[in-house]
Design a protein around this motif. Structure first.
Motif, short mmCIF file in Angstrom:
data_model
loop_
_atom_site.label_atom_id
_atom_site.label_comp_id
_atom_site.label_asym_id
_atom_site.label_seq_id
_atom_site.Cartn_x
_atom_site.Cartn_y
_atom_site.Cartn_z
N ILE A 195 0.84 -1.20 0.00
CA ILE A 195 0.00 0.00 0.00
C ILE A 195 0.88 1.25 0.00
N GLU A 196 1.88 1.24 0.85
CA GLU A 196 2.77 2.40 0.94
C GLU A 196 3.54 2.63 -0.37
N GLU A 197 4.05 1.56 -0.96
CA GLU A 197 4.81 1.69 -2.21
C GLU A 197 3.95 2.21 -3.36
N LEU A 198 2.74 1.70 -3.48
CA LEU A 198 1.85 2.19 -4.54
C LEU A 198 1.49 3.66 -4.31
N GLY A 199 1.19 3.99 -3.08
CA GLY A 199 0.87 5.38 -2.76
C GLY A 199 2.03 6.31 -3.06
N ASP A 200 3.24 5.89 -2.68
CA ASP A 200 4.43 6.71 -2.94
C ASP A 200 4.66 6.92 -4.44
N ALA A 201 4.41 5.90 -5.24
CA ALA A 201 4.63 6.00 -6.69
C ALA A 201 3.67 6.98 -7.35
N LEU A 202 2.47 7.14 -6.80
CA LEU A 202 1.43 7.91 -7.48
C LEU A 202 1.07 9.23 -6.81
N PHE A 203 1.37 9.40 -5.54
CA PHE A 203 0.89 10.54 -4.78
C PHE A 203 1.33 11.88 -5.35
N ARG A 204 2.56 11.98 -5.82
CA ARG A 204 3.02 13.28 -6.33
C ARG A 204 2.33 13.67 -7.63
N VAL A 260 -5.30 3.95 -1.94
CA VAL A 260 -5.01 2.53 -2.13
C VAL A 260 -5.69 1.76 -1.01
N TYR A 261 -6.51 0.78 -1.39
CA TYR A 261 -7.24 -0.03 -0.41
C TYR A 261 -6.87 -1.50 -0.57
N LYS A 264 2.20 3.13 -15.94
CA LYS A 264 3.55 3.53 -16.34
C LYS A 264 4.31 4.20 -15.20
N LEU A 265 3.61 4.96 -14.37
CA LEU A 265 4.26 5.60 -13.23
C LEU A 265 4.72 4.56 -12.20
N VAL A 266 3.92 3.52 -12.00
CA VAL A 266 4.28 2.48 -11.03
C VAL A 266 5.46 1.66 -11.53
N VAL A 267 5.46 1.27 -12.81
CA VAL A 267 6.54 0.40 -13.30
C VAL A 267 7.84 1.15 -13.54
N ARG A 268 7.78 2.48 -13.52
CA ARG A 268 9.01 3.27 -13.65
C ARG A 268 9.99 2.92 -12.53
N PRO A 289 9.65 -0.11 -10.12
CA PRO A 289 8.81 -1.25 -9.74
C PRO A 289 8.85 -1.54 -8.24
N PRO A 290 7.69 -1.54 -7.59
CA PRO A 290 7.63 -1.81 -6.15
C PRO A 290 8.14 -3.20 -5.80
N ALA A 291 8.89 -3.29 -4.72
CA ALA A 291 9.49 -4.56 -4.29
C ALA A 291 8.47 -5.53 -3.73
N SER A 292 7.41 -5.03 -3.12
CA SER A 292 6.46 -5.92 -2.45
C SER A 292 5.24 -6.26 -3.30
N ILE A 293 5.20 -5.79 -4.53
CA ILE A 293 4.08 -6.05 -5.43
C ILE A 293 4.47 -7.15 -6.41
N GLU A 294 3.55 -8.07 -6.66
CA GLU A 294 3.80 -9.13 -7.64
C GLU A 294 3.31 -8.73 -9.03
N ARG A 295 2.06 -8.26 -9.10
CA ARG A 295 1.46 -7.92 -10.40
C ARG A 295 0.68 -6.62 -10.28
N VAL A 296 0.65 -5.84 -11.37
CA VAL A 296 -0.16 -4.63 -11.46
C VAL A 296 -0.90 -4.66 -12.80
N ILE A 297 -2.20 -4.43 -12.75
CA ILE A 297 -3.03 -4.45 -13.96
C ILE A 297 -3.79 -3.14 -14.07
N PRO A 298 -3.66 -2.44 -15.20
CA PRO A 298 -4.46 -1.23 -15.40
C PRO A 298 -5.92 -1.60 -15.64
N VAL A 299 -6.83 -0.80 -15.14
CA VAL A 299 -8.26 -1.07 -15.30
C VAL A 299 -8.72 -0.41 -16.60
#
Length: 194
Positions: free
Chosen positions: A21-30, A37-38, A60-64, A66-76
């Motif tokens: 949750i923290e890594e995804l938030g950090d990647a996108l918050f700025r 993130v829930y 694209k912002l997330v994979v720039r 890549p978060p260490a604790s995330i396995e997969r990310v899928i755009p909706v």
């Protein structure tokens, strides 16, 4: 003000939820201070909502980085709010009918891969293999696509609390391990072309 919407879903291990949750938030918050993130209480699945970002831009912002604790990310790309049962061919056909516009607009040739993750929210009555078989047969019969195990592009269907998330992306691009390898330069020339 723009309406916030589901832009990404991500998977992780249950014990990694807080750091994910923290890594995804950090990647996108700025890029969007209203990003939220829930974590799903039932499965280790994360939902990312944004008021400003489009799904592919957020991806694209997330994979720039890549978060260490995330396995997969899928755009909706597409969210289907339709309940379907693998044992009911008419409900599987309705799902294919709804997805047809996404498939028609994005598939350049007549082949595609398919990855299905039913979790019992909207996709009922079967496991990954049964859903994959039912949807493969329907896509072949109704749309004329050939479903291949190995294909350059994959139709991803993720059963979530909010509906069935659909996205078409290059094979393995949802996996953060792929992006971490590319970032570190530990990938073959063929993988980096994808």
């Amino acid at each position: 003000m723009n309406k916030c919407r589901l832009v990404l879903i991500a998977t992780t291990k249950p014990w990694r939820l807080p750091s994910a949750i923290e890594e995804l938030g950090d990647a996108l918050f700025r890029y969007d201070e209203s990003v939220n993130v829930y974590a799903d209480e039932r499965v280790p699945l994360l939902y990312v909502f944004s008021c400003k970002l489009e799904p592919m831009h957020a991806f694209k912002l997330v994979v720039r980085e890549p978060p260490a604790s995330i396995e997969r990310v899928i755009p909706v790309e597409y969210l289907v709010e339709l309940t379907a049962n693998v044992e009911d061919s008419s409900s599987v056909k309705r799902l294919i009918d709804v997805l047809y516009s996404l498939i028609r607009d994005r598939v350049k040739d007549d082949t595609i891969g398919l990855e299905v993750k039913p979790r019992g929210f909207f996709m009922l009555g079967g496991d990954d293999k049964r859903w994959n078989n039912a949807l493969s047969n329907s896509l072949t019969a109704l749309v004329g696509l050939r479903i291949l195990r190995k294909s350059d592009y994959v139709l991803k269907l993720e059963d979530t609390r909010y509906g069935i998330v659909a996205a078409i992306m290059k094979s393995k691009w949802d996996r953060m391990q792929t992006w971490r390898k590319m970032r570190l330069g530990n990938t073959s020339a063929e993988e980096s072309k994808r």
